[in-house]
Design an enzyme around this catalytic site. Structure first.
Site, PDB file in Angstrom:
ATOM      1  N   ASN A   7       0.858  -1.184   0.000  1.00 15.59           N
ATOM      2  CA  ASN A   7       0.000   0.000   0.000  1.00 15.59           C
ATOM      3  C   ASN A   7       0.896   1.236   0.000  1.00 15.59           C
ATOM      4  O   ASN A   7       1.441   1.610   1.026  1.00 15.59           O
ATOM      5  CB  ASN A   7      -0.901  -0.024   1.244  1.00 15.59           C
ATOM      6  CG  ASN A   7      -1.774   1.219   1.331  1.00 15.59           C
ATOM      7  OD1 ASN A   7      -1.845   2.005   0.387  1.00 15.59           O
ATOM      8  ND2 ASN A   7      -2.436   1.392   2.470  1.00 15.59           N
ATOM      9  N   HIS A  94      -9.509   1.316   4.779  1.00 14.01           N
ATOM     10  CA  HIS A  94      -8.239   1.552   5.478  1.00 14.01           C
ATOM     11  C   HIS A  94      -8.467   2.547   6.623  1.00 14.01           C
ATOM     12  O   HIS A  94      -9.260   3.476   6.500  1.00 14.01           O
ATOM     13  CB  HIS A  94      -7.187   2.084   4.497  1.00 14.01           C
ATOM     14  CG  HIS A  94      -5.814   2.057   5.089  1.00 14.01           C
ATOM     15  ND1 HIS A  94      -5.369   3.034   5.949  1.00 14.01           N
ATOM     16  CD2 HIS A  94      -4.813   1.154   4.992  1.00 14.01           C
ATOM     17  CE1 HIS A  94      -4.134   2.717   6.340  1.00 14.01           C
ATOM     18  NE2 HIS A  94      -3.783   1.587   5.777  1.00 14.01           N
ATOM     19  N   GLY A 172       2.603   2.897  10.764  1.00 11.22           N
ATOM     20  CA  GLY A 172       3.543   4.014  10.606  1.00 11.22           C
ATOM     21  C   GLY A 172       4.230   4.426  11.898  1.00 11.22           C
ATOM     22  O   GLY A 172       4.853   5.482  11.970  1.00 11.22           O
ATOM     23  N   SER A 212       3.608  -1.489  10.522  1.00 14.61           N
ATOM     24  CA  SER A 212       5.063  -1.452  10.735  1.00 14.61           C
ATOM     25  C   SER A 212       5.748  -2.767  10.366  1.00 14.61           C
ATOM     26  O   SER A 212       6.719  -3.163  11.009  1.00 14.61           O
ATOM     27  CB  SER A 212       5.394  -1.046  12.178  1.00 14.61           C
ATOM     28  OG  SER A 212       4.963   0.272  12.428  1.00 14.61           O
TER      29      SER A 212
END
Ligand code: 13P
Length: 256
Positions: A7, A94, A172, A212
């Site tokens: 993504n 998402h 993230g 992550s």
């Protein structure tokens, strides 16, 4: 077969960089195609150029969003049949769209059903916020999202349905979820899908972990018995790193 999905979100910032990234992934993905399905999800404006480049490479293409109507006066939206002309996959629900675009479970259910009816593969994302995780509410939140998102899904759609468990606090953040914790949540997801569409059909639904993921931690997820792959954000923007993720996944599944 496991799915490793890239993504890209709203990156990279120009088409040349995007095509370079695709070239870096393509050659390796072709060699691993026996063991792992690789799909990339670039921003909308680049889908056509990327589609031209990856043709016959075995790499699949997907969009990061879709609308639930098939055509009409919906400014700025893109329909499932429009995507189906160039993509095999679409990401729905998402957490960044839930957070920044106020997408609700109801909207996500409509998008999921519409995309499946157009014969697209759907990666439906679920995951709890940090506050929910801290309060021990992960299972409650995730099960609610799965039940609502699959409200109109039929057993026949199971082979094209993927659910990505992405705890929002892991996205993230560099704080990837403990594999044991991810496993428990994925087991819960599998059980709920079974309750909704039947245990046989539910076995065909693939469940991914996201949040992550990088080359150095992917093995601990793809080794989990219930994990059918990973949804990768930041690390998919570095071809070398992403290729390592694909290779590790391929090795683990090659030994199963
Ligand atoms: P990161 O891999 O950057 O944490 O993003 C995960 C994600 O949101 C994939 O959809």
């Amino acid at each position: 077969m496991p799915l490793v999905a890239a993504n890209w979100k709203m990156n990279p910032s120009n088409l040349d960089d995007a095509l370079d990234l695709v070239r870096g992934v393509m050659s390796v993905a072709r060699g691993q195609a026996q063991n792992v399905e690789v799909a990339i999800f670039p921003p909308f404006p680049w889908l056509l150029s990327v589609s031209d480049l990856i043709i016959e490479s075995g790499v699949k293409l997907g969009a990061q969003n879709v609308f639930w109507e098939m055509k009409g006066a919906y400014t700025g939206e893109v329909s499932p049949p429009m995507l189906k002309a160039i993509c095999q996959w679409v990401i729905v629900g998402h957490s960044e769209r839930r957070l920044y675009l106020a997408e609700t479970d109801e909207m996500i259910a409509k998008k999921t059903a519409a995309a499946l009816s157009a014969e697209l593969g759907v990666i439906m994302c679920v995951g709890e916020l940090a506050d929910h995780y801290d309060a021990g509410m992960s299972e409650q939140i995730v099960s609610g999202q799965v039940r609502a998102g699959l409200a109109s899904v039929a057993a026949d759609d199971s082979a094209r349905l993927v659910i990505a468990y992405e705890p929002v606090w892991a996205i993230g953040s560099g704080r990837n979820a403990d594999p044991e914790f991810a496993y428990k949540t994925m087991r819960l997801i599998r059980r709920i899908v079974g309750e909704m569409i039947g245990a046989g059909a539910a076995r065909k639904v693939r469940i991914l972990y996201g949040g992550s993921v990088k080359a150095s931690n992917v093995q601990q997820y793809v080794e989990l018995p219930l994990c059918d792959g990973v949804l990768v954000g930041g690390a998919s923007l570095d071809a070398e790193e992403f290729v390592k993720i694909v290779k590790t996944t391929s090795e683990v599944y090659g030994h199963r």
